[in-house]
Write an enzyme that holds these catalytic residues in place. Structure first.
Site, PDB file in Angstrom:
ATOM      1  N   ASN A  91     -11.091  -2.607  -5.249  1.00  0.00           N
ATOM      2  CA  ASN A  91     -10.348  -1.596  -6.016  1.00  0.00           C
ATOM      3  C   ASN A  91     -11.024  -1.238  -7.343  1.00  0.00           C
ATOM      4  O   ASN A  91     -10.669  -0.235  -7.972  1.00  0.00           O
ATOM      5  CB  ASN A  91      -8.894  -2.034  -6.250  1.00  0.00           C
ATOM      6  CG  ASN A  91      -8.021  -1.947  -5.003  1.00  0.00           C
ATOM      7  OD1 ASN A  91      -7.091  -2.737  -4.816  1.00  0.00           O
ATOM      8  ND2 ASN A  91      -8.299  -0.986  -4.123  1.00  0.00           N
ATOM      9  N   ASP A 139       0.827  -1.211   0.000  1.00  0.00           N
ATOM     10  CA  ASP A 139       0.000   0.000   0.000  1.00  0.00           C
ATOM     11  C   ASP A 139       0.864   1.265   0.000  1.00  0.00           C
ATOM     12  O   ASP A 139       1.987   1.256   0.511  1.00  0.00           O
ATOM     13  CB  ASP A 139      -0.907  -0.015   1.240  1.00  0.00           C
ATOM     14  CG  ASP A 139      -2.045   0.991   1.128  1.00  0.00           C
ATOM     15  OD1 ASP A 139      -2.407   1.370  -0.004  1.00  0.00           O
ATOM     16  OD2 ASP A 139      -2.566   1.402   2.180  1.00  0.00           O
TER      17      ASP A 139
END
Ligand code: IPE
Ligand code: IPE
Ligand code: MG
Length: 245
Positions: A69, A21
């Protein structure tokens, strides 16, 4: 009886899982488009794969694209799809040479046909790799995995038990992760390996994924080596070998 001094936790994890991330923030800090951060993220992943293989880690699982996502802007989603296809074309020969067996874990049905073909080809090309298994979790969610495993059992009439569900999971070909690393500073799971992380050691670092290097990996491994894994037992139980109890 004398108290054993044997370390209860193997110093090196067998399976390391990573939530990669922080690509977007890495790019934003440089006034670059988010996809430039994802591109740098691929370079960080290449370095990380080599570093893990050098350290004898048998399984590396990385979270590359979550079920959620898809909610991102359309150009970012298509940029990520593109990046995966390009990274495969570029990296697969090197992975094969280095004995890395590639597996894609996630729902493939809603991926483009051309991408699905590439995923399959990459898996087939690297099938004989013995040094390390690399699971790329793409269009993956922990809830998806549990639900698809349950659906498989229901369809075949197999009784739902922990063992049966575990065997039906998309990640059944590897042991549960010993260590989970999340870069980017957030301290959450974000739907990654919900079933498999029951007893995983968690390491969070503010380092943004494109900046992830050997030093940060070694920091995570050093953290892991200090953990005492009890799996529900007492400290005394895990410190004492069975023969001495
Ligand atoms: C992780 O980086 C990569 C993917 C989720 C595909 P992000 O894109 O989430 O980066 P941040 O969290 O916005 O910085
Ligand atoms: C998790 O990161 C997914 C991947 C790294 C692929 P996100 O950036 O999507 O997670 P949230 O939304 O901050 O929880
Ligand atoms: Mg993020």
């Amino acid at each position: 009886m004398a108290k054993a001094t044997r370390a209860p936790t193997p110093v090196e994890p067998v399976h390391v899982a990573i939530v990669m991330d922080g690509n977007g923030r890495w790019a934003k800090r440089r006034f670059l488009p988010r996809v430039a951060g994802h591109r740098q993220g691929v370079d960080a992943l290449r370095r990380c794969i080599h570093a893990c293989a050098e350290r004898g880690i048998g399984v590396l699982s990385v979270f590359a694209f979550s079920s959620e996502n898809w909610r991102r802007p359309r150009d970012e989603v298509s940029g990520l799809m593109d990046l995966l296809a390009k990274a495969l074309a570029r990296e697969v020969p090197d992975l094969q040479r280095n004995g890395v067996r590639l597996r894609f874990v996630g729902e493939r049905a809603n991926l483009a046909e051309s991408l699905r073909v590439r995923l399959l080809q990459a898996e087939q090309t690297t099938e004989a790799g013995q040094r390390m298994t690399l699971n790329v979790c793409f269009n993956y969610g922990g809830r998806w995995d549990i639900a698809q495993a349950a659906a498989k059992l229901a369809a075949t009439g197999v009784a739902v038990t922990e063992d049966a569900l575990g065997r039906a999971m998309a990640l059944a070909h590897v042991p549960d992760p010993d260590l989970l690393i999340r870069t980017g500073g957030e301290q959450r799971i974000s739907n990654f390996m919900l079933w498999q992380c029951a007893y995983t050691e968690l390491f969070f670092t503010p380092c943004l994924w494109p900046d992830f290097d050997e030093a940060t990996l070694d920091e995570a491994l050093a953290f892991y080596a200090t953990r005492e894994r009890r799996f529900g037992k007492t400290s005394e139980q895990v410190e004492t070998p069975v023969s001495a109890r």
